[in-house]
Scaffold this active site. Sequence first.
Site, PDB file in Angstrom:
ATOM      1  NE  ARG A  93      49.231  48.662  51.667  1.00 29.29           N
ATOM      2  CZ  ARG A  93      50.411  48.492  52.241  1.00 29.29           C
ATOM      3  NH1 ARG A  93      51.110  49.549  52.654  1.00 29.29           N
ATOM      4  NH2 ARG A  93      50.904  47.288  52.434  1.00 29.29           N
ATOM      5  CG  HIS A  94      44.986  46.317  53.185  1.00 27.74           C
ATOM      6  ND1 HIS A  94      45.881  45.985  54.174  1.00 27.74           N
ATOM      7  CD2 HIS A  94      45.561  45.938  52.018  1.00 27.74           C
ATOM      8  CE1 HIS A  94      46.951  45.421  53.641  1.00 27.74           C
ATOM      9  NE2 HIS A  94      46.780  45.385  52.318  1.00 27.74           N
ATOM     10  NE  ARG A 114      45.874  42.181  52.249  1.00 23.81           N
ATOM     11  CZ  ARG A 114      45.915  41.079  51.518  1.00 23.81           C
ATOM     12  NH1 ARG A 114      45.310  39.974  51.961  1.00 23.81           N
ATOM     13  NH2 ARG A 114      46.557  41.055  50.363  1.00 23.81           N
ATOM     14  CD  GLU A 150      48.576  43.841  46.250  1.00 25.29           C
ATOM     15  OE1 GLU A 150      48.290  44.366  45.143  1.00 25.29           O
ATOM     16  OE2 GLU A 150      49.235  44.429  47.136  1.00 25.29           O
ATOM     17  CG  HIS A 153      44.828  44.619  48.251  1.00 26.17           C
ATOM     18  ND1 HIS A 153      44.813  43.947  49.457  1.00 26.17           N
ATOM     19  CD2 HIS A 153      43.634  44.354  47.661  1.00 26.17           C
ATOM     20  CE1 HIS A 153      43.667  43.294  49.586  1.00 26.17           C
ATOM     21  NE2 HIS A 153      42.935  43.529  48.508  1.00 26.17           N
TER      22      HIS A 153
END
Length: 221
Positions: free
Chosen positions: A10-11, A61, A85, A153
Amino acid sequence: MTAGTVVLLRHARTAYNAGLRLQGQIDIPLDEVGRWQAEQGATALAASHKASLVVASDLGRASDTAAAYARHVGLEVVTDAGLRERSFGIWEGMTDAEIAERWPDEHAVWRSGGEPPVEGVEPKDVVARRMEEAVLRHAEALSAGETLVVVSHGSAITQAITRLLGLDPATWRGLHGLHNVHWSHLHASAPGAAPAWRLVAHNVGAGYPLDTWQSGPEARQ
């Protein structure tokens, strides 16, 4: 052929994460804490997984978080819009309280695990299929001894893992979401086995206490 290992990361943190705002597909940059998380997480991930290929959502991101890790392993990041996402439509940019106030019935459906009938909200099974397709397409370019690192995401990764484990993303809610710059490790099953992937580790990070991780480097002083 397929990669023997897939890591889903995940970012790092954004201002929307810090403000508890629903991001969806809005392209929000990393904040100062997020940039620190990306570097710390990259060091930790590189110590345990050396990728042969790094792919990321094309939202900044995710691609910026991926770039921090890719520098450690000497690779370039490949971006893929299929790893974005989940879209939350007209809810994007709002807090949970704002959504609950304006759409109380739909919010209740969403929080109970259902599919809210709201403009632009992407169904979970649709997210899961596009994520699975993207992950497997990149994994199939590698061999059994290689590792694919995918930077995406929170909601999208949850749906992807659920589907890769042979479960129904529309009904199964047994997987806790990832913290920022935490990852899940999946390993390919033996040929012909079901499910085709096994979850080896979930929500692994750089080892900081969660409150320190969310507050950033100043919390360590």
